[in-house]
Each structure stands twice: as structure tokens, then as C-alpha cells.
Design a protein around this motif. Structure first.
Motif, mmCIF file in Angstrom:
data_model
loop_
_atom_site.group_PDB
_atom_site.id
_atom_site.type_symbol
_atom_site.label_atom_id
_atom_site.label_comp_id
_atom_site.label_asym_id
_atom_site.label_seq_id
_atom_site.Cartn_x
_atom_site.Cartn_y
_atom_site.Cartn_z
ATOM 1 N N ARG A 171 0.806 -1.489 0.159
ATOM 2 C CA ARG A 171 0.189 0.067 -0.045
ATOM 3 C C ARG A 171 0.615 1.151 0.048
ATOM 4 N NH1 ARG A 171 -5.706 -0.849 1.147
ATOM 5 N NH2 ARG A 171 -6.046 -2.774 0.532
ATOM 6 N N THR A 172 0.409 2.199 -0.497
ATOM 7 C CA THR A 172 0.715 3.764 -0.407
ATOM 8 C C THR A 172 0.570 4.096 1.019
ATOM 9 O OG1 THR A 172 0.253 4.246 -2.659
ATOM 10 C CG2 THR A 172 0.619 5.976 -1.162
ATOM 11 N N VAL B 136 -4.850 3.867 -5.864
ATOM 12 C CA VAL B 136 -3.780 2.987 -5.305
ATOM 13 C C VAL B 136 -3.714 1.912 -6.196
ATOM 14 C CG1 VAL B 136 -2.702 1.693 -3.253
ATOM 15 C CG2 VAL B 136 -3.582 4.086 -3.099
ATOM 16 N N ASP C 158 -11.761 -1.825 1.109
ATOM 17 C CA ASP C 158 -11.461 -2.063 2.551
ATOM 18 C C ASP C 158 -12.691 -1.822 3.168
ATOM 19 O OD1 ASP C 158 -8.774 -2.429 2.109
ATOM 20 O OD2 ASP C 158 -8.425 -0.429 2.129
ATOM 21 N N PRO D 210 -1.046 3.030 5.955
ATOM 22 C CA PRO D 210 -1.441 2.555 4.900
ATOM 23 C C PRO D 210 -2.731 3.158 4.320
ATOM 24 C CG PRO D 210 -1.652 0.870 6.055
ATOM 25 C CD PRO D 210 -1.040 1.912 7.059
#
Length: 129
Positions: free
Chosen positions: A29-30, A96, A42, A36
């Protein structure tokens, strides 16, 4: 201006009684502020989205059964979030991977009729001057 949501953000459901944390997995993840960034997928109950304490929605079968047993007196029951789809927002979002980022203006609909909103994005920008 929308703010990206990160691990540790606080969420609230319109039928819940307390805020719940958002948990974002740290894999691939970024990061923003060492946390994150959340993406629209999510949304897993009790994995990404914690319990909002007690649920007050009569559309929730547990609440309906308890209320019926109490002769029609609304009887809240423990909340288990039931997302009805991914996070949705009001405009274009950074990506992302190939997934849009959850921003502080995004919402998530619960199958029991509630609307889950971001009340604190988990990261904040400060400006000095």
C-alpha cells in the motif's frame, strides 16, 4: 478539499451508537504519515470495519427479533456491520494500484439501512505560517 483516509480512521454508522476504527492492511500500500491508505474495497465487516457498539436498525434481523420479543419496544442488539457494496464518493479519487482511494467524504451503505461515514480520516495536514 477531500482528504485520503488511512488506517486508524474513525467511522460512524447512522444506526450505531459509537465510532469504530477502520483497519487497513499494510500489504503493498501507499503510505501517508506511515499509515496505509484505504481503497474502496477495504470494507470487510470486523476485519476492516469494527463494530459500532449496538445497532438500532429494525432492518437488522437481530434487532427486529429482540424488538418483537419486547412487545414493540426498540431493543438494540450488538452491531456487526453488513456493507452492501464498496465505498462511494462524490468525485474523482487518486488510485492505489487500480483502486480508488477512500476519501473523508466517501460513504458506505449498510445492508441494515445505515450509512457509514468517515468522522476522522486518520491523518491530518497542519499548516504553519
Amino acid at each position: 478539499m477531500p482528504i485520503p483516509v488511512v488506517n486508524g480512521a474513525q467511522l460512524m454508522c447512522s444506526f450505531g451508537i459509537s465510532p469504530a476504527p477502520l483497519t487497513v492492511p499494510p500489504t503493498k500500500r501507499t503510505l501517508i504519515g506511515k499509515q496505509p491508505v484505504a481503497v474502496i474495497t477495504d470494507m470487510l465487516p470486523l476485519v476492516n470495519i469494527g463494530s459500532f457498539g449496538m445497532c438500532n436498525s429494525l432492518a437488522n434481523p437481530q434487532v427486529a427479533a429482540a424488538t418483537s420479543a419486547a412487545l414493540g419496544v426498540l431493543t438494540p442488539m450488538p452491531c456487526v456491520p453488513a456493507p452492501a457494496g464498496p465505498w462511494v464518493g462524490a468525485g474523482p479519487s487518486p488510485l492505489v494500484g487500480s483502486l480508488p482511494v477512500v476519501q473523508n467524504n466517501c460513504t458506505l451503505t449498510c445492508a441494515w439501512g445505515g450509512v457509514i461515514q468517515v468522522i476522522a480520516p486518520g491523518q491530518f495536514t497542519t499548516q504553519t505560517g
